[in-house]
Design a protein around this motif. Structure first.
Motif, short mmCIF file in Angstrom:
data_model
loop_
_atom_site.label_atom_id
_atom_site.label_comp_id
_atom_site.label_asym_id
_atom_site.label_seq_id
_atom_site.Cartn_x
_atom_site.Cartn_y
_atom_site.Cartn_z
N GLY A 12 21.67 20.27 -17.34
CA GLY A 12 22.64 20.26 -17.68
C GLY A 12 21.57 18.97 -19.47
O GLY A 12 21.26 18.23 -19.03
N SER A 13 22.74 19.27 -20.71
CA SER A 13 22.46 18.15 -21.64
C SER A 13 22.92 16.85 -22.00
O SER A 13 21.51 16.18 -22.02
N ARG A 14 24.25 16.98 -21.43
CA ARG A 14 25.21 15.65 -21.32
C ARG A 14 25.68 15.57 -19.80
O ARG A 14 26.82 15.90 -20.84
N PRO A 15 25.47 15.39 -19.39
CA PRO A 15 26.58 16.12 -18.35
C PRO A 15 27.50 14.53 -18.20
O PRO A 15 27.06 13.42 -18.36
N THR A 16 29.05 15.03 -17.97
CA THR A 16 29.90 13.46 -18.00
C THR A 16 29.93 13.61 -15.89
O THR A 16 30.46 15.26 -15.98
N TYR A 17 29.84 12.39 -15.23
CA TYR A 17 29.98 12.60 -13.79
C TYR A 17 31.53 12.43 -13.21
O TYR A 17 31.55 11.23 -14.05
N ILE A 18 31.71 13.22 -12.42
CA ILE A 18 33.27 12.71 -11.93
C ILE A 18 33.13 12.26 -10.39
O ILE A 18 32.08 13.20 -9.93
N GLY A 19 33.38 11.30 -9.92
CA GLY A 19 33.65 11.22 -8.28
C GLY A 19 34.61 11.62 -8.04
O GLY A 19 35.20 12.71 -7.79
N GLY A 20 36.02 11.11 -7.74
CA GLY A 20 37.43 11.12 -7.68
C GLY A 20 38.08 11.78 -8.44
O GLY A 20 38.61 12.26 -8.15
N GLY A 21 38.13 11.42 -10.33
CA GLY A 21 38.25 11.51 -11.44
C GLY A 21 39.42 10.63 -11.51
O GLY A 21 39.57 10.79 -12.71
N HIS A 192 28.73 7.80 -23.30
CA HIS A 192 28.62 6.95 -21.88
C HIS A 192 26.95 7.00 -21.89
O HIS A 192 26.55 7.74 -22.39
N LEU A 193 26.85 6.65 -20.30
CA LEU A 193 25.45 6.19 -20.94
C LEU A 193 25.07 8.16 -19.67
O LEU A 193 25.68 8.38 -19.12
N PRO A 194 24.09 8.28 -20.60
CA PRO A 194 23.21 9.42 -19.77
C PRO A 194 22.24 9.75 -18.61
O PRO A 194 21.47 9.52 -18.13
N ILE A 195 23.11 8.64 -17.38
CA ILE A 195 22.76 8.70 -16.18
C ILE A 195 23.57 9.15 -15.26
O ILE A 195 24.57 9.17 -15.25
N LEU A 196 22.96 9.11 -14.03
CA LEU A 196 23.98 9.64 -12.93
C LEU A 196 23.18 8.29 -11.87
O LEU A 196 22.36 7.92 -11.25
#
Length: 311
Positions: A12-21, A192-196
């Motif tokens: 993906g180009s700019r994902p937003t990561y979600i754990g529990g949300g 947001h930072l584009p990091i995982l």
């Protein structure tokens, strides 16, 4: 998208990561944020590591706060982390919320954390693409506060974080990542930072060291902290004291820590800690407490000194 591996999550180009949300979903529901490329990480097994060895504690970004709070090894060897995780939100939220999500949570402000309709009556602030902070109108940056409980404990233990940015695995002190995240988070809404974030490493504690965590909130654990503290002393390394929920990131109190090492009188240490915190804190108007009232809470540092090893 539901990712099953880190490789899939990086697509993906700019994902937003979600754990529990538990942090981001209410923001999306109220249209405080409008992220479009959501990547859910709850099926990525690599992010669920929780183990300890002679070098330290390893916590995957996908480990839940409940698992951290209940872990016997964390409770015994890194008690401030366990207590901070157990003091966050409610049991239902801790069952779902992840460590990575808690550390990378949004900063909060009573002028920003409202519905889009409510905010439509105000000029855009820094976090919504404008150039003003409604809390401190002459501030050149957003002054919203960062409220993570666990972050305060991790910073106190000088934890490091491993993350993936631009396809490259990197590592840095957790406070450095939080500062970067908070600065980006204080820009336009959704930045947001584009990091995982992959995992955290908490160094082993030397023999003879005691540490702890204290939180003050309006309704104990279920609310965000009005202030929190994490402290360590004794052992072979210098004392360290960190306060949270008083600025856009946790703040260290180095001068007060020196007095702890010197075994100064408790009243002297408490007075120094309160004075140092007043210099470092950036209070703003919060939902249930004005800045002047919050400043009075800096004196709660005395509780840490009166109950070493027990709080």
């Amino acid at each position: 998208m539901i990712a099953k591996t880190i490789t899939e999550a990086l697509e993906g180009s700019r994902p937003t990561y979600i754990g529990g949300g538990t942090d981001i979903m209410p923001l999306l529901k109220n249209r405080v944020r409008d992220d479009r490329e959501l990547v859910f990480l709850h099926e990525v097994e690599e992010l669920k590591e929780l183990r300890a060895d002679g070098s330290g504690l390893y916590l995957g970004a996908g480990v839940t706060l409940r698992d951290i709070a209940d872990s016997p090894v964390v409770r015994e060897r890194w008690p401030a982390v366990a207590r901070a995780a157990g003091a966050t939100a409610s049991p239902q939220i801790r069952n779902i919320a992840t460590l990575g999500g808690n550390i990378m949570q949004d900063r909060r402000c009573i002028y920003f954390n409202q519905s889009r309709f409510w905010r439509s009556g105000l000029p855009c602030c820094f976090k919504t693409g404008g150039n003003i902070c409604h809390q401190i109108p002459n501030s050149p940056v957003c002054r919203a506060i960062y409220y993570s409980d666990v972050a305060t404990a991790l910073v106190m233990y000088q934890a490091e974080v491993e993350y993936i940015e631009g396809g490259v695995r990197k590592q840095c002190p957790v406070l450095e990542l939080i500062r970067r995240h908070s600065e980006a988070n204080g820009l336009a809404c959704g930045e947001h930072l584009p990091i995982l974030v992959a995992r955290f490493r908490v160094p082993a504690c030397p023999a003879g060291e005691w540490s702890g965590f204290y939180k003050y909130a309006m309704r104990a654990t279920i609310d965000f902290p009005l202030i929190n503290f994490a402290m360590r002393a004794g052992g072979s390394r210098p004392a360290r004291l960190v306060a949270g929920a008083v600025a856009p990131w946790p703040v260290e109190l180095p001068e007060t820590a020196k007095l702890l090492d010197a075994r100064a009188d408790k009243d002297e240490i408490a007075a120094a800690g309160e004075a140092e915190l007043k210099k470092l804190a950036m209070p703003i108007k919060e939902a249930c407490i004005p800045p002047l009232r919050k400043a009075e809470l800096y004196a709660f540092f005395r509780i840490l000194l009166s109950q070493p090893g027990q709080f």
